[in-house]
Design a protein around this motif. Structure first.
Motif, PDB file in Angstrom:
ATOM      1  N   ASN A   1      41.751   8.389  76.776  1.00 25.57           N
ATOM      2  CA  ASN A   1      40.608   8.003  77.589  1.00 25.57           C
ATOM      3  C   ASN A   1      40.427   8.987  78.749  1.00 25.57           C
ATOM      4  OD1 ASN A   1      39.172   6.610  79.764  1.00 25.57           O
ATOM      5  ND2 ASN A   1      39.243   4.822  78.427  1.00 25.57           N
ATOM      6  N   ILE A   2      41.500   9.267  79.477  1.00 22.14           N
ATOM      7  CA  ILE A   2      41.328  10.141  80.647  1.00 22.14           C
ATOM      8  C   ILE A   2      41.078  11.590  80.231  1.00 22.14           C
ATOM      9  CG2 ILE A   2      42.677   8.649  82.197  1.00 22.14           C
ATOM     10  CD1 ILE A   2      44.911  10.741  82.080  1.00 22.14           C
TER      11      ILE A   2
ATOM     12  N   ILE B   1      37.797   2.796  69.842  1.00 20.91           N
ATOM     13  CA  ILE B   1      38.875   3.770  70.068  1.00 20.91           C
ATOM     14  C   ILE B   1      38.534   5.181  69.542  1.00 20.91           C
ATOM     15  CG2 ILE B   1      41.298   4.312  69.507  1.00 20.91           C
ATOM     16  CD1 ILE B   1      41.381   2.012  71.319  1.00 20.91           C
TER      17      ILE B   1
ATOM     18  N   ARG C   1      45.368  -3.100  71.407  1.00 20.07           N
ATOM     19  CA  ARG C   1      45.785  -2.136  72.422  1.00 20.07           C
ATOM     20  C   ARG C   1      47.290  -1.920  72.293  1.00 20.07           C
ATOM     21  NH1 ARG C   1      45.799  -7.013  75.273  1.00 20.07           N
ATOM     22  NH2 ARG C   1      47.870  -7.399  76.112  1.00 20.07           N
ATOM     23  N   GLU C   2      47.764  -0.856  72.915  1.00 30.65           N
ATOM     24  CA  GLU C   2      49.199  -0.592  72.897  1.00 30.65           C
ATOM     25  C   GLU C   2      49.859  -1.314  74.055  1.00 30.65           C
ATOM     26  OE1 GLU C   2      47.942   3.505  73.144  1.00 30.65           O
ATOM     27  OE2 GLU C   2      49.527   4.033  71.729  1.00 30.65           O
TER      28      GLU C   2
ATOM     29  N   THR D   1      49.829   4.825  78.196  1.00 31.05           N
ATOM     30  CA  THR D   1      49.712   4.614  76.754  1.00 31.05           C
ATOM     31  C   THR D   1      48.851   5.723  76.154  1.00 31.05           C
ATOM     32  OG1 THR D   1      47.820   3.210  77.214  1.00 31.05           O
ATOM     33  CG2 THR D   1      49.921   2.097  76.855  1.00 31.05           C
TER      34      THR D   1
ATOM     35  N   GLU E   1      32.399  -1.491  76.827  1.00 28.88           N
ATOM     36  CA  GLU E   1      32.458  -0.087  77.234  1.00 28.88           C
ATOM     37  C   GLU E   1      31.046   0.458  77.500  1.00 28.88           C
ATOM     38  OE1 GLU E   1      35.086   1.724  77.763  1.00 28.88           O
ATOM     39  OE2 GLU E   1      36.738   0.701  76.741  1.00 28.88           O
ATOM     40  N   ARG E   2      31.025   1.653  78.100  1.00 28.07           N
ATOM     41  CA  ARG E   2      29.727   2.276  78.386  1.00 28.07           C
ATOM     42  C   ARG E   2      29.034   2.770  77.125  1.00 28.07           C
ATOM     43  NH1 ARG E   2      28.625   4.036  83.867  1.00 28.07           N
ATOM     44  NH2 ARG E   2      30.387   3.501  85.181  1.00 28.07           N
TER      45      ARG E   2
ATOM     46  N   ARG F   1      40.186  14.789  82.378  1.00 31.89           N
ATOM     47  CA  ARG F   1      41.276  14.894  83.344  1.00 31.89           C
ATOM     48  C   ARG F   1      42.518  15.429  82.629  1.00 31.89           C
ATOM     49  NH1 ARG F   1      39.449  11.947  87.542  1.00 31.89           N
ATOM     50  NH2 ARG F   1      41.440  11.999  88.582  1.00 31.89           N
TER      51      ARG F   1
ATOM     52  N   HIS G   1      37.057  11.741  80.245  1.00 32.41           N
ATOM     53  CA  HIS G   1      36.903  12.071  81.667  1.00 32.41           C
ATOM     54  C   HIS G   1      37.376  13.471  82.029  1.00 32.41           C
ATOM     55  CE1 HIS G   1      35.515   8.085  82.886  1.00 32.41           C
ATOM     56  NE2 HIS G   1      36.275   7.656  81.904  1.00 32.41           N
TER      57      HIS G   1
ATOM     58  N   GLY H   1      46.196   5.260  74.480  1.00 29.39           N
ATOM     59  CA  GLY H   1      44.807   4.900  74.758  1.00 29.39           C
ATOM     60  C   GLY H   1      44.378   5.414  76.122  1.00 29.39           C
ATOM     61  N   ARG H   2      45.234   5.203  77.096  1.00 29.85           N
ATOM     62  CA  ARG H   2      44.900   5.641  78.449  1.00 29.85           C
ATOM     63  C   ARG H   2      44.874   7.163  78.525  1.00 29.85           C
ATOM     64  NH1 ARG H   2      47.433   3.434  84.144  1.00 29.85           N
ATOM     65  NH2 ARG H   2      46.701   5.159  85.415  1.00 29.85           N
TER      66      ARG H   2
END
Lengths: 460, 415
Positions: free
Chosen positions: B147-148, B46, B122-123, B141, B40-41, B154, B152, B143-144
């Motif tokens: 994450n967004i 998580i 991960r899921e 999921t 990851e950056r 969003r 981000h 996680g997604r």
């Protein structure tokens, strides 16, 4: 009022693999060409969701147009893939017989292959079958090797053909759904959802909509029945289980399901075959899953212990006859390329040649252009050739190729950027998936979706 | 040629387990001998995008939000002298304890004396759960989702259905709420939500979300755009459609075991995690594993304490404390228990991290009476005051199996 633009010499309706190949072929001549599609990307219909096999044509019906074009197309597409970098893996295939009936059918299939001009089939004992694919479930009785059968990237194929058509000067008109065709003395005007497009000649390569478009030209000769094929794509960790394509033996009871490696390093199980009424119904179903899992459990039990990475459904444009239906109508300056089922990927370049010749015979002037641009070099989505994330020199030149964004598929920022800057950029996340594999992996965007969406939004 | 680095220890994954291991290892080795790699950056794993509180209780004895916890663990590892490289994706093995790495600054080869796999979990996404139906966007999921939303900025949709009712599911509900998305319904296949009581604090905040128990999603509806899901009651078979534009699939964790598989490590039955002993050694010499790759997925602090545990075992191995002691005795989870971690007991080895065996149950048992048996003999039996729930890792005190003969037959843990 401005003068209407001069009509194109040829408008090709449908930017799937067949339409793109036809547009590319015609654009290699002194012709103005438009490639139209109803969707916002090329290859968005039946071309994007198929079994992605490069067929030798060994099992076609001998003497048919399909047999001839698949055989010729196999050679043409093999060479084209080499020239453009379309991923192909020469895995070879095995037809595996699980019943006495299937075993008895093998010699006939061998003869059929010979009749189709394919000489390389070889019978296999059960022991030889298991030596080639040890993970097969118990009960295989024998098989037939078809060493020429290969796997290919169907997404890159359509994209390469459309990209080259464009480089040769063809106008790629996406989001142009043809709703009416009005004949005129010199040109036909296609009324589309994005305005009129006039062309002297029209080629119908509309796939699932080919009969509808055919009707716009006053024909009533066939019906497309969408045949839904559901597929399961298994995790890359399963790839060693399937070193070759494992084909079912076609019998009176149907074609059965296959297990195939993919060029992306996964294993595919499918397809189902179910006639549906709705031409947009690419839903997956519980019955489809149950069917595939039951078959898979028998064919390759160990495969089912791995995770499913993707599940999708494609629609094949089945028609009510046993061959391609490619006919020119000189009077209307119109040509139909219909009934092109899943073999159309393999046959695409030969279909394009055949269409060109029919148009020529029907009166379209064909003067080959000199000084054509070189074929495009496509980004490699395959696992059998090096990919950017392992390319030392490329990363040294541009660190974006070392910045892995999609971890599962190891897609780098450089590749995503290249796709966004390409001549036919993606219209959204799905188009980007087909151009880069981003988000196609086992986590389905768990880790990378935010990053990928941000890059898409930022644009080129 | 790519650059080769030769640290004593390479830790793959800068989440709670990896960072905690590195923070323990670095001060006890010469400077610059511990390298942490993360794809990851930013480091932190998580928790970076789990923007709610409850982190750090067991390992740091304080309560932090996810991003704060990730920052603190990163600072501690760095302050201890560990080198943390981000945007460093391990792409494969280059030897028994050597890995190939891709970074924007070029390719690396890292050849270490010990490897710690702390790659997490991960899921399962929709395809792996075989949920049929249309395939519009809007199915994601936790996680997604996090994450967004958190990394981000969003937004998901306006109205969500959340599949699962375990701790991570409530975490998803909170994220949705923060992003302006209502949770219309949570579904659980179990008769009782897996963690209703367990996730008290955020659970209270999120109260008002109805939970449909004994229910599963049988169809996704909507072409181009998600419009709803069809759900089915598992007992009555009755189906109904719930309108939503977002479907969040929570829990159903799988270990990120790609590197473990690529190395051909033995796997634990039931979880497909790398099989380890109580010292967290895998089946490959010098390769250790820690965190949620072993027990998908327990809380971050439990993963972190694995890291602390593994650090000492790595140090012992580096100091040359003899060969691995004997083949060991397998620990076996009997149904309804699905798996147990660690999975091997060897003579002379330490108790497992935190003195707990971690298991997962396939069904809810409210007052579980746990028995450990070996060769027909009952080693221990205890009724635990916490439930064995399918939505949570079930923690069992080590004392139950501590008396096992480490040269005997398999030790079976059952309810």
């Amino acid at each position: 009022m401005a003068e209407p633009p001069a009509p194109y010499d040829v408008a090709v309706v449908g930017a799937g693999v067949v339409g793109s190949a036809v547009a590319r072929e015609l654009a290699g001549h002194e012709l103005t060409v438009a490639l139209l599609d109803a969707r916002d990307d090329v290859g968005e219909g039946t071309s994007k969701a198929n079994t992605a096999l490069l067929h030798t044509g060994f099992d076609a019906t001998p003497g048919t147009l399909e047999s001839r074009l698949v055989r010729r197309g196999y050679a043409l597409l093999s060479a084209y893939a080499e020239a453009t970098g379309i991923p192909v893996e020469r895995t070879g295939a095995l037809l595996v017989a699980w019943t006495d009936e299937e075993l008895a059918a093998l010699p006939r299939l061998h003869d059929k292959a010979v009749a189709n001009g394919y000489e390389h089939c070889a019978p296999l004992t059960a022991g030889e079958v298991y030596a080639q694919v040890p993970a097969l479930g118990p009960g295989a009785l024998g098989g037939l090797a078809v060493p020429g059968e290969s796997v290919i990237c169907s997404w890159t194929t359509t994209l390469a053909l459309a990209t080259e058509a464009r480089a040769r000067g063809a106008a790629v008109l996406l989001g142009h759904r043809v709703e009416a065709a009005e004949p005129g003395p010199a040109a036909t005007t296609l009324r589309t959802t994005a305005g009129d497009v006039a062309a002297r000649w029209v080629v119908n390569a509309a796939g699932l909509a080919a009969d509808t478009v055919d009707g716009l030209f006053g024909h009533d000769r066939f019906t497309v029945t969408p045949r839904r094929g559901e597929l399961l794509v298994y995790d890359k960790l399963a790839r060693p289980l399937a070193p070759r394509i494992v084909l079912p033996v076609p019998t009176a009871r149907g074609k059965g399901v296959l297990i195939s490696p993919t060029v992306y390093g996964n294993v595919m199980l499918g397809p189902t075959a179910e006639d549906v009424a709705d031409r947009g119904d690419t839903a997956t179903t519980a019955a489809g899953y149950d069917f595939l899992l039951a078959r898979g459990r028998r064919l390759m039990p160990r495969l089912l212990a791995e995770e499913v990475t993707a599940a999708y459904a494609g629609l094949r444009a089945a028609i009510d006859r046993d061959d391609y239906l490619i006919e020119a109508d000189p009077e209307r300056r119109y040509l139909l390329a219909g009934g092109i089922r899943s073999t159309g990927l393999s046959a695409s370049l030969a279909i394009a040649e055949h269409v060109r010749d029919l148009l020529g015979a029907a009166g379209l002037g064909l003067v080959p252009r000199t000084r054509l641009p070189a074929p495009p070099r496509m980004p490699n989505l395959g696992e059998s050739a090096p990919r950017p994330y392992r390319d030392e020199e490329l990363i040294a030149r541009d660190g974006a190729y070392g910045r892995v964004i999609c971890f599962c598929e190891r897609v780098t920022e450089g590749e995503i950027r290249d796709a966004l800057r390409s001549p036919l950029p993606p219209a959204g996340p799905d188009g980007l998936r087909r151009r880069t594999r981003a988000m196609n992996g086992r986590c389905q965007g768990f880790s990378c979706a935010g990053e990928v969406e941000a890059l898409l939004e930022a644009g080129p | 040629m790519s650059t080769t680095l030769t640290p004593d220890v390479v830790v793959v994954g800068a989440g709670p387990a990896g960072l905690t291991a590195a923070a323990r290892l670095a001060p006890r080795l010469p400077p610059g001998r511990v390298l942490v790699l993360d794809r990851e950056r930013a480091p932190g794993g998580i928790p970076r995008h789990s923007d709610h509180t409850g982190y750090g209780l067991r390992d740091l004895h304080r309560v932090l939000d996810g991003p704060g916890y990730a920052r603190l663990l990163t600072e501690r590892a760095a302050a201890a002298g560990a080198e943390i490289r981000t945007e460093a994706t391990v792409t494969g093995w280059a030897g028994d304890r050597a890995v190939d790495v891709t970074t924007p600054r070029g390719l690396l080869r890292v050849a270490a004396r010990a490897v710690v796999l702390a790659t997490g979990a991960r899921e399962r996404p929709r395809p792996a759960r075989l949920i049929p139906g249309d395939r519009p966007p809007g199915v994601l999921t936790t996680g997604r989702l996090q994450n967004i939303v958190h990394l981000h900025g969003r937004s998901p949709g306006r109205r969500a259905v959340v599949v699962g009712a375990e701790p991570v599911s409530w975490s998803a509900v909170l994220t949705l709420r923060a992003a302006g998305c209502t949770t219309a319904l949570m579904t659980s296949e179990h008769a009782v939500p897996e963690s209703y009581a367990a996730f008290t604090h955020p659970g209270r905040l999120a109260l008002g979300v109805p939970v449909a128990t004994r229910t599963r999603v049988v169809r996704v509806v909507g072409r181009g755009r998600l419009t709803g899901v069809e759900i089915e009651h598992l007992d009555t078979g009755r189906r109904r459609t719930v309108a939503c534009d977002t479907l969040v699939l929570t829990g159903d964790w799988v270990p990120e075991h790609e590197l473990a598989r690529a190395a051909g490590l033995d796997l634990a039955p039931g979880s497909a995690a790398p099989l380890t002993d109580t010292a967290l050694r895998t089946s490959a010499p010098g390769v250790f594993a820690a965190g949620n790759v072993l027990h998908p997925a327990d809380t971050a602090d439990v993963a972190a304490l694995d890291g602390r545990h593994v650090a000492h075992q790595v140090l012992r191995a580096l100091a040359g404390h003899g060969p691995v002691p004997g083949p060991g005795v397998p620990l076996v989870a009997d149904a309804p228990l699905r798996w147990v971690a660690p999975g091997l007991l060897r003579p002379g080895d330490p108790p497992p991290p935190r003195g707990r065996l971690l298991l997962r149950s396939a069904e809810l048992v409210r007052l579980p009476r746990v028995t450990a048996r070996q060769d027909g003999r009952v080693l221990g039996r205890r009724t635990l005051p916490w439930p064995a729930s399918p939505g949570r890792v079930f923690r069992v005190p080590w004392g139950l199996a501590a008396g096992a003969d480490r040269r005997g037959g398999p030790v079976r843990i059952g309810l």
